[in-house]
Scaffold this motif. Structure first.
Motif, PDB file in Angstrom:
ATOM      1  N   LEU A 103       5.001  -0.913   3.458  1.00  0.00           N
ATOM      2  CA  LEU A 103       4.637  -2.428   3.101  1.00  0.00           C
ATOM      3  C   LEU A 103       5.859  -3.478   3.188  1.00  0.00           C
ATOM      4  CD1 LEU A 103       4.281  -0.661  -0.644  1.00  0.00           C
ATOM      5  CD2 LEU A 103       2.496  -1.283   0.856  1.00  0.00           C
TER       6      LEU A 103
ATOM      7  N   THR B 281      -4.173  -8.034   1.971  1.00  0.00           N
ATOM      8  CA  THR B 281      -3.939  -6.610   1.054  1.00  0.00           C
ATOM      9  C   THR B 281      -3.436  -5.325   1.847  1.00  0.00           C
ATOM     10  OG1 THR B 281      -6.105  -8.059   0.699  1.00  0.00           O
ATOM     11  CG2 THR B 281      -5.434  -5.720   0.039  1.00  0.00           C
TER      12      THR B 281
ATOM     13  N   GLY C 242       3.560  -0.308  -7.542  1.00  0.00           N
ATOM     14  CA  GLY C 242       3.050  -1.772  -8.127  1.00  0.00           C
ATOM     15  C   GLY C 242       1.744  -1.395  -7.617  1.00  0.00           C
ATOM     16  N   ALA C 243       0.831  -0.797  -7.416  1.00  0.00           N
ATOM     17  CA  ALA C 243      -0.389  -1.009  -6.384  1.00  0.00           C
ATOM     18  C   ALA C 243      -1.068  -0.672  -7.667  1.00  0.00           C
ATOM     19  CB  ALA C 243      -0.647   0.146  -5.549  1.00  0.00           C
ATOM     20  N   GLN C 244      -2.231  -1.716  -7.784  1.00  0.00           N
ATOM     21  CA  GLN C 244      -3.332  -2.118  -9.186  1.00  0.00           C
ATOM     22  C   GLN C 244      -4.136  -0.986  -8.389  1.00  0.00           C
ATOM     23  OE1 GLN C 244      -2.918  -3.459 -11.850  1.00  0.00           O
ATOM     24  NE2 GLN C 244      -0.190  -4.051 -10.509  1.00  0.00           N
TER      25      GLN C 244
ATOM     26  N   TYR D 281      -6.868   1.536  -4.376  1.00  0.00           N
ATOM     27  CA  TYR D 281      -6.184   1.456  -5.483  1.00  0.00           C
ATOM     28  C   TYR D 281      -4.965  -0.069  -4.540  1.00  0.00           C
ATOM     29  CZ  TYR D 281      -5.216   4.265  -8.731  1.00  0.00           C
ATOM     30  OH  TYR D 281      -4.841   5.292  -9.404  1.00  0.00           O
ATOM     31  N   SER D 282      -4.715  -1.488  -4.479  1.00  0.00           N
ATOM     32  CA  SER D 282      -4.307  -1.836  -3.490  1.00  0.00           C
ATOM     33  C   SER D 282      -2.961  -2.986  -4.216  1.00  0.00           C
ATOM     34  CB  SER D 282      -5.203  -3.192  -3.215  1.00  0.00           C
ATOM     35  OG  SER D 282      -5.840  -3.388  -4.758  1.00  0.00           O
ATOM     36  N   LEU D 283      -2.837  -3.652  -3.133  1.00  0.00           N
ATOM     37  CA  LEU D 283      -1.294  -4.688  -3.351  1.00  0.00           C
ATOM     38  C   LEU D 283      -1.611  -6.170  -2.054  1.00  0.00           C
ATOM     39  CD1 LEU D 283       2.475  -3.127  -3.250  1.00  0.00           C
ATOM     40  CD2 LEU D 283       1.633  -4.097  -4.908  1.00  0.00           C
TER      41      LEU D 283
ATOM     42  N   GLU E 125       1.704 -10.543  -4.422  1.00  0.00           N
ATOM     43  CA  GLU E 125       2.296  -9.493  -5.675  1.00  0.00           C
ATOM     44  C   GLU E 125       3.555  -8.670  -4.702  1.00  0.00           C
ATOM     45  OE1 GLU E 125      -1.521  -7.998  -7.459  1.00  0.00           O
ATOM     46  OE2 GLU E 125      -0.643  -7.010  -5.841  1.00  0.00           O
ATOM     47  N   TRP E 126       3.425  -9.484  -3.362  1.00  0.00           N
ATOM     48  CA  TRP E 126       4.541  -8.334  -3.122  1.00  0.00           C
ATOM     49  C   TRP E 126       6.019  -8.366  -2.785  1.00  0.00           C
ATOM     50  CZ3 TRP E 126       5.957  -4.066  -1.772  1.00  0.00           C
ATOM     51  CH2 TRP E 126       6.649  -4.440  -0.504  1.00  0.00           C
TER      52      TRP E 126
ATOM     53  N   THR F   6       7.308  -7.219  -6.238  1.00  0.00           N
ATOM     54  CA  THR F   6       6.412  -5.988  -6.166  1.00  0.00           C
ATOM     55  C   THR F   6       8.084  -5.346  -5.477  1.00  0.00           C
ATOM     56  OG1 THR F   6       4.496  -5.725  -6.585  1.00  0.00           O
ATOM     57  CG2 THR F   6       5.563  -4.230  -5.721  1.00  0.00           C
ATOM     58  N   ASN F   7       8.432  -6.158  -3.950  1.00  0.00           N
ATOM     59  CA  ASN F   7       9.612  -5.433  -3.145  1.00  0.00           C
ATOM     60  C   ASN F   7      11.000  -5.769  -4.344  1.00  0.00           C
ATOM     61  OD1 ASN F   7      10.048  -4.397  -0.869  1.00  0.00           O
ATOM     62  ND2 ASN F   7      11.164  -6.992  -0.051  1.00  0.00           N
TER      63      ASN F   7
END
Length: 189
Positions: free
Chosen positions: A115, A126, A146-148, A170-172, A176-177, A180-181
Motif C-alpha cells: 500500500l 485507488t 482499513g479497506a472499505q 474492497y478499496s482504499l 484515506e491513506w 490508515t497508514n
C-alpha cells in the motif's frame, strides 16, 4: 512501466521482484501449512516455472506486478503484488497473494509495504482488493487493513466445482491513506 518493479524492505520481510530464480524455494513454500489469506489459491508446485512465466508475461505487458515475499531469514514465504493495473485511472488491485505462515503481523506488514508503494511511490488514486464473499476471515483481514467494502459482484467467478462464486470488492483511497497508514504502523509496533 507504472508501477515499476523495485525491492521493498520492511522490518521482518522484504518484497523482491519475482524471477525464475525463485522457483525452487517457492515450490517448497507451497508445502508449508497453513497459508494466508485463508482459502488462497496456491501455485502449482510441480509447474512453478510455468506459474512464474505467466506472471512475468503479465508484468511485461504492464498488466501486473508480482513480488516474492522473503522473511528476514532469507526464506521465501510466497508472493503478492498488483494483479491488475489500470494506468488511465491510476488504480491498482492487490491480489494473487499467498503467504506460507499464519502470522498476522507478517501479513499486515506485507500489505503495508504494498500500500505504501502503491500510494506514496506509484501515486495510485485507488487500491482495490477482492475476496470470496463467503470467506469471512479474508474479508475481516481486509477490513482490518482499513479497506472499505464497495460491493459484491454476484456470480462473478466460477469455483473448482463449476459453481458461481460471489466476489467482494474492497478499496482504499489515496485520501484515506495517511490516517490508515498511521493506524497500521501503530499495530505493527
Amino acid at each position: 512501466m507504472w508501477p515499476s518493479p523495485r525491492k521493498l524492505c520492511g522490518t521482518r520481510l522484504s518484497l523482491l521482484p519475482l524471477s525464475h530464480g525463485h522457483a525452487a524455494q517457492l515450490a517448497q513454500a507451497t508445502l508449508a501449512e497453513p497459508h494466508l489469506p485463508e482459502g488462497c489459491r496456491l501455485p502449482v508446485r510441480h509447474d512453478m516455472q510455468g506459474e512464474i512465466s505467466y506472471l512475468l508475461e503479465r508484468q511485461a505487458d504492464g498488466k501486473a506486478l508480482t513480488y516474492v515475499v522473503q522473511a528476514s531469514t532469507a526464506q521465501l514465504l510466497g508472493w503478492t503484488g498488483f494483479s491488475a493495473i489500470d494506468r488511465a485511472h491510476k488504480k491498482l488491485e492487490v491480489g494473487n497473494t499467498w503467504l506460507a505462515t499464519k502470522d498476522d503481523g507478517l501479513f499486515t506488514e506485507m500489505m503495508v509495504m504494498l500500500l505504501t508503494y502503491g500510494f506514496d511511490i506509484a501515486k495510485a488514486n485507488t487500491i482495490q482488493f477482492r475476496a470470496h464473499a463467503d470467506n469471512a476471515a479474508h474479508r475481516s483481514r481486509l477490513t482490518a487493513l482499513g479497506a472499505q467494502l464497495d460491493g459484491i459482484l454476484r456470480g462473478d467467478q466460477i469455483d473448482r466445482t463449476g459453481a458461481p462464486q460471489d466476489i467482494s470488492i474492497y478499496s482504499l483511497l489515496r485520501t484515506e491513506w495517511a490516517k490508515t497508514n498511521a493506524q497500521l504502523l501503530a499495530q505493527l509496533q
